[in-house]
Design a protein around this motif. Structure first.
Motif, short mmCIF file in Angstrom:
data_model
loop_
_atom_site.label_atom_id
_atom_site.label_comp_id
_atom_site.label_asym_id
_atom_site.label_seq_id
_atom_site.Cartn_x
_atom_site.Cartn_y
_atom_site.Cartn_z
N GLN A 1 -3.45 15.91 -14.10
CA GLN A 1 -2.28 15.29 -14.71
C GLN A 1 -1.06 16.17 -14.53
OE1 GLN A 1 -3.54 14.76 -18.80
NE2 GLN A 1 -4.41 12.75 -18.37
N ALA A 2 0.12 15.55 -14.65
CA ALA A 2 1.38 16.31 -14.58
C ALA A 2 1.67 16.90 -15.95
CB ALA A 2 2.52 15.40 -14.13
N ARG A 3 2.08 18.16 -15.98
CA ARG A 3 2.41 18.83 -17.24
C ARG A 3 3.89 18.70 -17.58
NH1 ARG A 3 -1.47 22.88 -18.28
NH2 ARG A 3 -0.32 23.23 -20.23
N VAL A 4 4.71 18.45 -16.56
CA VAL A 4 6.16 18.27 -16.77
C VAL A 4 6.60 17.00 -16.05
CG1 VAL A 4 6.64 20.72 -17.06
CG2 VAL A 4 6.71 19.71 -14.77
N THR A 5 7.78 16.52 -16.41
CA THR A 5 8.30 15.29 -15.82
C THR A 5 9.17 15.62 -14.60
OG1 THR A 5 8.32 14.18 -17.96
CG2 THR A 5 9.72 13.24 -16.25
N GLY A 6 8.98 14.84 -13.53
CA GLY A 6 9.79 15.05 -12.34
C GLY A 6 9.41 14.06 -11.26
N TYR A 7 10.28 13.96 -10.25
CA TYR A 7 9.99 13.08 -9.12
C TYR A 7 9.03 13.79 -8.16
CZ TYR A 7 13.64 9.92 -10.67
OH TYR A 7 14.37 9.02 -11.41
N LEU A 8 8.07 13.02 -7.66
CA LEU A 8 7.04 13.58 -6.78
C LEU A 8 7.62 13.75 -5.38
CD1 LEU A 8 4.06 14.40 -6.91
CD2 LEU A 8 3.46 12.12 -6.13
N LEU A 9 7.68 15.01 -4.93
CA LEU A 9 8.22 15.30 -3.60
C LEU A 9 7.16 15.23 -2.51
CD1 LEU A 9 10.63 18.31 -4.28
CD2 LEU A 9 11.17 15.87 -4.13
N SER A 10 5.92 15.62 -2.83
CA SER A 10 4.88 15.62 -1.79
C SER A 10 3.50 15.54 -2.42
CB SER A 10 4.98 16.88 -0.92
OG SER A 10 4.67 18.03 -1.69
N ARG A 11 2.61 14.92 -1.66
CA ARG A 11 1.18 14.96 -2.00
C ARG A 11 0.52 15.79 -0.91
NH1 ARG A 11 -2.13 9.72 -1.08
NH2 ARG A 11 -2.59 10.79 0.88
N ASP A 12 -0.07 16.90 -1.28
CA ASP A 12 -0.48 17.91 -0.31
C ASP A 12 -1.98 17.91 -0.02
OD1 ASP A 12 2.21 19.35 -0.06
OD2 ASP A 12 1.88 19.36 -2.23
N PHE A 13 -2.63 16.76 -0.08
CA PHE A 13 -4.06 16.68 0.23
C PHE A 13 -4.36 15.30 0.80
CE2 PHE A 13 -3.57 15.03 -4.05
CZ PHE A 13 -4.36 13.89 -4.05
N ARG A 14 -5.51 15.20 1.44
CA ARG A 14 -6.01 13.91 1.90
C ARG A 14 -7.10 13.45 0.94
NH1 ARG A 14 -7.73 14.49 8.04
NH2 ARG A 14 -8.69 16.37 7.17
N GLU A 15 -7.01 12.22 0.54
CA GLU A 15 -7.97 11.69 -0.43
C GLU A 15 -9.39 11.79 0.10
OE1 GLU A 15 -5.19 8.23 -2.50
OE2 GLU A 15 -6.22 7.82 -0.61
N GLY A 16 -10.30 12.28 -0.77
CA GLY A 16 -11.70 12.40 -0.41
C GLY A 16 -12.09 13.71 0.24
N GLU A 17 -11.12 14.59 0.52
CA GLU A 17 -11.46 15.84 1.19
C GLU A 17 -11.87 16.92 0.18
OE1 GLU A 17 -8.18 17.48 3.31
OE2 GLU A 17 -6.98 17.86 1.52
N LEU A 18 -12.44 17.98 0.70
CA LEU A 18 -12.78 19.13 -0.13
C LEU A 18 -11.56 20.02 -0.27
CD1 LEU A 18 -16.30 20.11 1.27
CD2 LEU A 18 -15.81 19.16 -0.98
N VAL A 19 -11.27 20.45 -1.49
CA VAL A 19 -10.15 21.35 -1.74
C VAL A 19 -10.69 22.60 -2.43
CG1 VAL A 19 -8.47 19.49 -1.89
CG2 VAL A 19 -9.61 20.28 -3.97
N THR A 20 -9.94 23.68 -2.31
CA THR A 20 -10.34 24.96 -2.90
C THR A 20 -9.49 25.24 -4.12
OG1 THR A 20 -10.93 25.77 -0.70
CG2 THR A 20 -10.63 27.42 -2.42
#
Length: 363
Positions: free
Chosen positions: A59-78
């Motif tokens: 979830q977002a902790r602060v309010t703001g406009y989303l500039l980028s989504r930095d992952f591909r859905e379904g992938e493994l992230v660290t």
């Protein structure tokens, strides 16, 4: 005359007896095997479902406009990877204001500290009154408090600025994103996505109350999984949790096993068969699988008593092992159970039995 009649009657009786003896069917012969006590490793099977050790809602902790989504859905992230970036200009400005307020508070504190120190020198000389000295002390304390407040504002502004970069809290597989670039997101926007841990993974299953006693020595239990394809998963896990109370609706206890999943072959939500194997050898009664029959009353075997009488024994069976099956109750060690000729015999019949061991030697 009477002697002749008597002789005829005796002769007729003898002929009848001989005829009956000639037509008497031979005693039925069956082949039996022995119920024996053997060492074995207990194996229990349960239907289970895989569940992530950690399932995190992002979830977002602060309010703001989303500039980028930095992952591909379904992938493994660290853990620590950037997932979303929000417009930070407002929070950068707030941090700059907080730092400026801190600098002003620090300057005010230096002035108040100097006045207070000079006042301490002048008070013994009578150059200032006690009330003036008290006023200088109050200003110094106010300046100190303003420093603490300004530092807190800087910390708060720094934290809010850091929240404009939403990071992965754990390593795992990322889900579908509900937010797109350009959306206005904030604490009230709900979940942006979810992240589930993959390695290790939990297998959740239910065990009966009586089976729970066999699983309490969890250090001896090895846990493997059989997939829906029938393949056995190669990694071995262990039980780490057994519920502290029985589910009243099912009469079972929830149990969890942790399974290594280094190659991400297992997926949360997947159904599996959980195989529990006790590594300590035990002894139990085993009877031939070929002796087991079933009807509306359940499983049973036919055994030959010492006098040749066929007896029915209703049995409770456990795991199967090759051509034998574990018998938990219903028959004693050493009993002779029929393995061949079952179709021709019924309980209470008298039969002639031959051991399958002796039959094998003859063959």
């Amino acid at each position: 005359m009477n002697k002749v009649i008597a002789a005829v009657i005796v002769g007729a009786a003898l002929l009848t007896a001989c005829s009956a003896e000639e037509h008497a069917p031979p005693m039925l012969e069956v082949v039996v095997d022995t119920v024996e006590r053997e060492p074995f490793q207990p194996v229990y099977r349960h239907v289970g479902r895989l569940q992530a050790e950690n399932d995190v809602a992002i979830q977002a902790r602060v309010t703001g406009y989303l500039l980028s989504r930095d992952f591909r859905e379904g992938e493994l992230v660290t853990a620590g990877d950037v997932l979303y970036t929000l417009d930070a200009s407002e929070y950068e400005a707030a941090l700059a204001r907080a730092r400026a307020d801190l600098a002003a508070a620090q300057a005010n504190q230096v002035n108040a500290e100097g006045n207070y120190e000079r006042g301490k020198e002048l008070l013994p000389k009578g150059a200032i009154s006690q009330s003036e000295m008290d006023n200088l002390k109050a200003k110094k304390r106010d300046a100190d408090a303003r420093i603490e407040a300004a530092e807190a504002q800087v910390t708060s502004a720094s934290v809010n600025l850091s929240y404009t970069r939403i990071l992965a809290p754990i390593t795992g597989r990322i889900g579908h994103s509900s937010a797109s670039v350009g959306d206005l997101v904030g604490p009230n926007s709900g979940n942006l996505t979810t992240l589930v841990s993959i390695d290790p993974i939990d297998a959740v299953f239910q065990v009966s109350e009586d089976r729970d006693r066999d699983l309490r020595s969890v250090s001896r239990i090895e846990v493997t999984l059989e997939l829906t394809t029938g393949a056995v998963y190669p990694e071995v896990g262990h039980i780490y949790y057994i519920a502290n109370r029985i589910d009243q609706s099912t009469g079972t206890l929830e149990t969890r096993a942790r399974i290594p999943n280094p190659n991400s072959a297992l997926v949360p939500g997947q159904y599996v068969r959980v195989i529990l194997r006790d590594t300590e050898l035990r002894e139990a009664l085993f009877l031939p699988q070929s002796a087991v029959q079933a009807d509306q009353q359940g499983s049973f075997v036919l055994a030959v008593a010492a006098d040749g009488t066929v007896e029915r024994h209703n049995v409770t069976l456990g795991e199967r092992r090759e051509d034998k099956v574990l018998v938990e109750q219903g028959i004693d060690e050493g009993a002779q159970v029929i393995v061949r000729g079952l179709q021709q015999v019924r309980p209470k019949m008298v039969v002639k039995s031959k051991s399958i061991a002796g039959l094998g030697q003859q063959e």
